[in-house]
Write an enzyme that holds these catalytic residues in place. Structure first.
Site, PDB file in Angstrom:
ATOM      1  CG  HIS A  80     -10.212  14.905   2.966  1.00  0.00           C
ATOM      2  ND1 HIS A  80     -11.340  14.108   2.935  1.00  0.00           N
ATOM      3  CD2 HIS A  80      -9.345  14.358   2.082  1.00  0.00           C
ATOM      4  CE1 HIS A  80     -11.154  13.116   2.065  1.00  0.00           C
ATOM      5  NE2 HIS A  80      -9.952  13.246   1.550  1.00  0.00           N
ATOM      6  CB  SER A  90     -13.839  24.147   8.681  1.00  0.00           C
ATOM      7  OG  SER A  90     -13.437  23.626   7.417  1.00  0.00           O
TER       8      SER A  90
END
Length: 204
Positions: A80, A90
């Protein structure tokens, strides 16, 4: 440094990996290598933090021994992360005044797991080699070690990624395949990052 400090933040079984494992490995390698601009090397930490790989492995093995399904969760966490602007960690960033993090994006919210394992690894690495090993590299190593510990083969992880200082919830909602997506949408999402229908099946 940007105010958004990188934190490896707070927040099945082995059989899951055995049939699609080769496709999954190809997927992880494609995402991990093609999504970064800097030149990567498996020896990136050989001098700056020679014990880094062992530290990561020890924590991953202990975590999976305590809860087997965490192996799949850790691989999914890396997957992901890589789907949104590359493998830059992130996905680990919490909300702040500058941006809304990706943790609460629809495909991630109350779904992604394993953040606590990454936090433990980061803490141990900071004790051994302060400010050396990136969280993006931690996620890549963790994915490999999780697969291997659950009975799959291993592979060489290219290292040297830089951590993002920002996150993009909007991109996460658009780019990460959602649980409700149909086959057409899923195939399109994977194709957008250079992955095949075979890769899609491996992670479904």
């Amino acid at each position: 440094m940007h105010e958004a400090k990188m934190r490896c933040s707070n927040s099945m079984a082995a059989s899951l990996f055995k049939l699609p494992i080769l496709c999954t490995i190809v997927l992880v390698i494609i995402l991990s290598v093609s999504s970064v601009e800097a030149q990567l090397s498996p020896d990136h930490y050989s001098y700056s933090c020679p014990q880094a790989l062992q530290i990561v492995q020890d924590v991953v093995v202990e975590a999976i021994q305590n809860e087997t399904r965490l192996g799949a969760s850790l691989l999914r966490l890396h997957f992901h992360d890589c789907f949104v602007n590359g493998c830059d960690a992130s996905v680990l960033l919490d909300d702040n005044a500058t941006f809304t993090g990706e943790k609460t994006a629809f495909p991630n919210n109350d779904s992604l797991r394993g953040f606590h394992v990454v936090d433990v690894i980061k803490a141990e690495l900071e004790k051994a080699c302060p400010n050396v090993v990136s969280c993006a590299d931690i996620l890549a190593i963790v994915a490999r070690d999780a697969v291997y510990h659950l009975g799959g083969p291993t592979w060489e992880v290219q290292l040297g990624r830089r951590d993002s200082t920002t996150a993009n919830k909007t991109a996460a909602n658009l780019l990460i395949p959602a649980p409700s997506s149909n086959v057409t949408v899923l195939t399109s999402n994977f194709a957008a990052v250079g992955l095949s229908f075979h890769d899609l099946v491996a992670l479904s």
